[in-house]
Design a protein around this motif. Sequence first.
Motif, PDB file in Angstrom:
ATOM      1  N   ARG A   1      10.844  -3.293 -10.016  1.00 43.49           N
ATOM      2  CA  ARG A   1      10.069  -3.507 -11.244  1.00 43.49           C
ATOM      3  C   ARG A   1       8.816  -4.331 -10.963  1.00 43.49           C
ATOM      4  O   ARG A   1       7.712  -3.976 -11.394  1.00 43.49           O
ATOM      5  N   ARG A   2       8.979  -5.430 -10.223  1.00 39.97           N
ATOM      6  CA  ARG A   2       7.829  -6.301  -9.942  1.00 39.97           C
ATOM      7  C   ARG A   2       6.789  -5.591  -9.081  1.00 39.97           C
ATOM      8  O   ARG A   2       5.584  -5.668  -9.342  1.00 39.97           O
ATOM      9  N   VAL A   3       7.249  -4.887  -8.054  1.00 35.49           N
ATOM     10  CA  VAL A   3       6.326  -4.258  -7.105  1.00 35.49           C
ATOM     11  C   VAL A   3       5.509  -3.152  -7.765  1.00 35.49           C
ATOM     12  O   VAL A   3       4.287  -3.080  -7.591  1.00 35.49           O
ATOM     13  N   VAL A   4       6.158  -2.267  -8.530  1.00 35.12           N
ATOM     14  CA  VAL A   4       5.399  -1.166  -9.145  1.00 35.12           C
ATOM     15  C   VAL A   4       4.425  -1.701 -10.188  1.00 35.12           C
ATOM     16  O   VAL A   4       3.333  -1.139 -10.385  1.00 35.12           O
ATOM     17  N   ASN A   5       4.792  -2.801 -10.849  1.00 39.35           N
ATOM     18  CA  ASN A   5       3.873  -3.398 -11.828  1.00 39.35           C
ATOM     19  C   ASN A   5       2.650  -3.993 -11.139  1.00 39.35           C
ATOM     20  O   ASN A   5       1.512  -3.800 -11.583  1.00 39.35           O
ATOM     21  N   VAL A   6       2.873  -4.715 -10.052  1.00 37.13           N
ATOM     22  CA  VAL A   6       1.761  -5.335  -9.326  1.00 37.13           C
ATOM     23  C   VAL A   6       0.845  -4.273  -8.722  1.00 37.13           C
ATOM     24  O   VAL A   6      -0.386  -4.402  -8.748  1.00 37.13           O
TER      25      VAL A   6
ATOM     26  N   LEU B   1       4.552  11.848  -3.825  1.00 33.59           N
ATOM     27  CA  LEU B   1       5.698  11.150  -4.403  1.00 33.59           C
ATOM     28  C   LEU B   1       6.300  10.300  -3.293  1.00 33.59           C
ATOM     29  O   LEU B   1       6.568  10.800  -2.198  1.00 33.59           O
ATOM     30  N   VAL B   2       6.496   9.017  -3.564  1.00 34.34           N
ATOM     31  CA  VAL B   2       7.042   8.102  -2.558  1.00 34.34           C
ATOM     32  C   VAL B   2       8.481   7.766  -2.916  1.00 34.34           C
ATOM     33  O   VAL B   2       8.777   7.389  -4.058  1.00 34.34           O
ATOM     34  N   LEU B   3       9.367   7.917  -1.951  1.00 37.55           N
ATOM     35  CA  LEU B   3      10.770   7.564  -2.156  1.00 37.55           C
ATOM     36  C   LEU B   3      10.909   6.052  -2.030  1.00 37.55           C
ATOM     37  O   LEU B   3      10.797   5.496  -0.935  1.00 37.55           O
ATOM     38  N   LEU B   4      11.129   5.389  -3.152  1.00 33.28           N
ATOM     39  CA  LEU B   4      11.186   3.926  -3.205  1.00 33.28           C
ATOM     40  C   LEU B   4      12.621   3.481  -3.459  1.00 33.28           C
ATOM     41  O   LEU B   4      13.135   3.616  -4.570  1.00 33.28           O
ATOM     42  N   SER B   5      13.270   2.957  -2.437  1.00 39.64           N
ATOM     43  CA  SER B   5      14.651   2.497  -2.586  1.00 39.64           C
ATOM     44  C   SER B   5      14.717   1.065  -3.099  1.00 39.64           C
ATOM     45  O   SER B   5      15.758   0.624  -3.585  1.00 39.64           O
ATOM     46  N   GLY B   6      13.611   0.345  -2.971  1.00 38.43           N
ATOM     47  CA  GLY B   6      13.616  -1.078  -3.281  1.00 38.43           C
ATOM     48  C   GLY B   6      13.805  -1.918  -2.036  1.00 38.43           C
ATOM     49  O   GLY B   6      13.705  -3.143  -2.079  1.00 38.43           O
ATOM     50  N   GLY B   7      14.093  -1.256  -0.899  1.00 35.67           N
ATOM     51  CA  GLY B   7      14.243  -1.950   0.372  1.00 35.67           C
ATOM     52  C   GLY B   7      12.898  -2.248   1.010  1.00 35.67           C
ATOM     53  O   GLY B   7      11.843  -1.845   0.510  1.00 35.67           O
ATOM     54  N   LYS B   8      12.938  -2.923   2.131  1.00 36.17           N
ATOM     55  CA  LYS B   8      11.709  -3.397   2.775  1.00 36.17           C
ATOM     56  C   LYS B   8      10.828  -2.253   3.276  1.00 36.17           C
ATOM     57  O   LYS B   8       9.599  -2.284   3.118  1.00 36.17           O
TER      58      LYS B   8
ATOM     59  N   ALA C   1       6.181   6.881  -7.732  1.00 36.87           N
ATOM     60  CA  ALA C   1       7.329   6.336  -7.007  1.00 36.87           C
ATOM     61  C   ALA C   1       8.617   6.870  -7.621  1.00 36.87           C
ATOM     62  O   ALA C   1       8.751   6.950  -8.848  1.00 36.87           O
ATOM     63  N   PHE C   2       9.567   7.234  -6.755  1.00 34.44           N
ATOM     64  CA  PHE C   2      10.840   7.814  -7.204  1.00 34.44           C
ATOM     65  C   PHE C   2      11.989   7.016  -6.609  1.00 34.44           C
ATOM     66  O   PHE C   2      12.022   6.754  -5.402  1.00 34.44           O
ATOM     67  N   THR C   3      12.942   6.635  -7.456  1.00 34.86           N
ATOM     68  CA  THR C   3      14.120   5.899  -7.002  1.00 34.86           C
ATOM     69  C   THR C   3      15.378   6.597  -7.491  1.00 34.86           C
ATOM     70  O   THR C   3      15.479   6.937  -8.676  1.00 34.86           O
ATOM     71  N   LEU C   4      16.326   6.823  -6.592  1.00 33.68           N
ATOM     72  CA  LEU C   4      17.635   7.319  -7.006  1.00 33.68           C
ATOM     73  C   LEU C   4      18.479   6.136  -7.453  1.00 33.68           C
ATOM     74  O   LEU C   4      18.740   5.220  -6.673  1.00 33.68           O
TER      75      LEU C   4
END
Length: 472
Positions: free
Chosen positions: A92-97, A50-57, A75-78
């Motif tokens: 949204r774009r990154v996980v789709n790609v 499980l990857v903690l994905l904040s949306g940051g770089k 992927a997990f986002t709080l």
Amino acid sequence: MEFDENGVCNYCLSFENYRQNAEKYFKTPVDLQKILDKSKVERQGEYDCLVLLSGGKDSTYALAKLVGMGVSVLAFTLDNGYISASAKENIRRVVNVLGVDHVFGETPAMNEIFVDSLKRYSNVCNGCFKTIYTLSTKVAYDKKIPFIVTGLSRGQFFETRLTEELFAKDDVDTIDKTILEARKSYHRADDAVKRLLDTSIFDQDAVFDKVQFLDFYRFVDVDFDEMMNYLDKHLPWIRPSDTGRSTNCLINQAGIYVHKKERGYSNYAFPYSWDVRMGHKTREVSLDEINEKIDEDEVQRILGEIGYSSKDLNTDAILVAYYISETEMAATDLRTRLKTYLPDYMVPTYFQWMQSFPLTDNGKVDRNALRNLALISKEVNTNYVAPDTEFEKMVAAIWSEVLQTKKIGVHDNFLELGGNSLAAIRITSRINNAFDLDLPVNTVFENPNIFQLAQHIEKSISIMLEELTRLR
């Protein structure tokens, strides 16, 4: 902090003494691949990690690289209520790609957690991180995912867990063991997360075996420019323009604002300084981000929205309780009693017994007179008992240095002196070096005063000597 004649601080100077051992703590992408390949063979669920994905770089780069390694990822986002719209669009774009599954975690208690974090640590990040770790661990445990991968920078490692004492011995396994014990104490410590969320999963050690944390940047060494170039060329990730220093979070600047007001510097100064020492950022880039202008109107709006008043700002204050009783009471007894009714940050740091309160001409309590009494010392307000035995004196010297408090009695409580898991790591490391022991970090929490800890050390040495005698 101290500076030499060349303007170099003591942290940089001391780092050179253990840089080689510190660098051995970090591993390679090959090491990470081996761990995850083994996970593929042994996994019981659908995902390898499980990857903690904040949306940051940082977390976006980590996610992309893991997918490139052929890893099955969730992927997990709080959703803390303050992820910017542009950051959510990035997610949204990154996980789709990348073609990965993604879930959001959330809690209605988030604003209370933010306020608690601001009052305890003068930032929002501590409370947010602990919420992320708590919720994501539950998801991983339920879905039988063996690893949670973080996107913490190497600078954040040094800020939160890696101390000079850990590198005194060239033994990475001992460091990992110490950090694991600190993690257990961290999840069991009383705060808003523990009070408001279901944290029972951490009551037993089993969860720490079934769900382990991997720090991606312990294995992958990448500097700021390389990371940004990769994101620009390979992913539909666009740096948000509405989040200030952060690349995903709107509330972050509110935490920076409070930290600067209360402590006089940015809460990013320490991790950034380590990023500079490790060569991952230039000093110029770090200073630009730290000194970035904060929109104070927006900060005040956010602070009001979460229920944090400007009156809560604690620029140099401590919470003191003045009380009247027939005889003076032990501060530890008063504090224990109050903790059954109040959250930790509302429990006074010091207690002052008085025979009567000063009054104004109108017969009301004269609060200004109380403030001006100057009866409060920096030491813990308990019946002071000086260290007596050699063990107590040595432990007291270590506590005094780590906790930066001169006069510590043998019955003064570690947590009430401002102790935390990082201080416990430092204390345990110094005790182990001084007495040639191998005590775990939780020893300090289980023996929370000098008297108990000294007895535990003495007993441990006796057992060790008996074992050596038996082997001979």
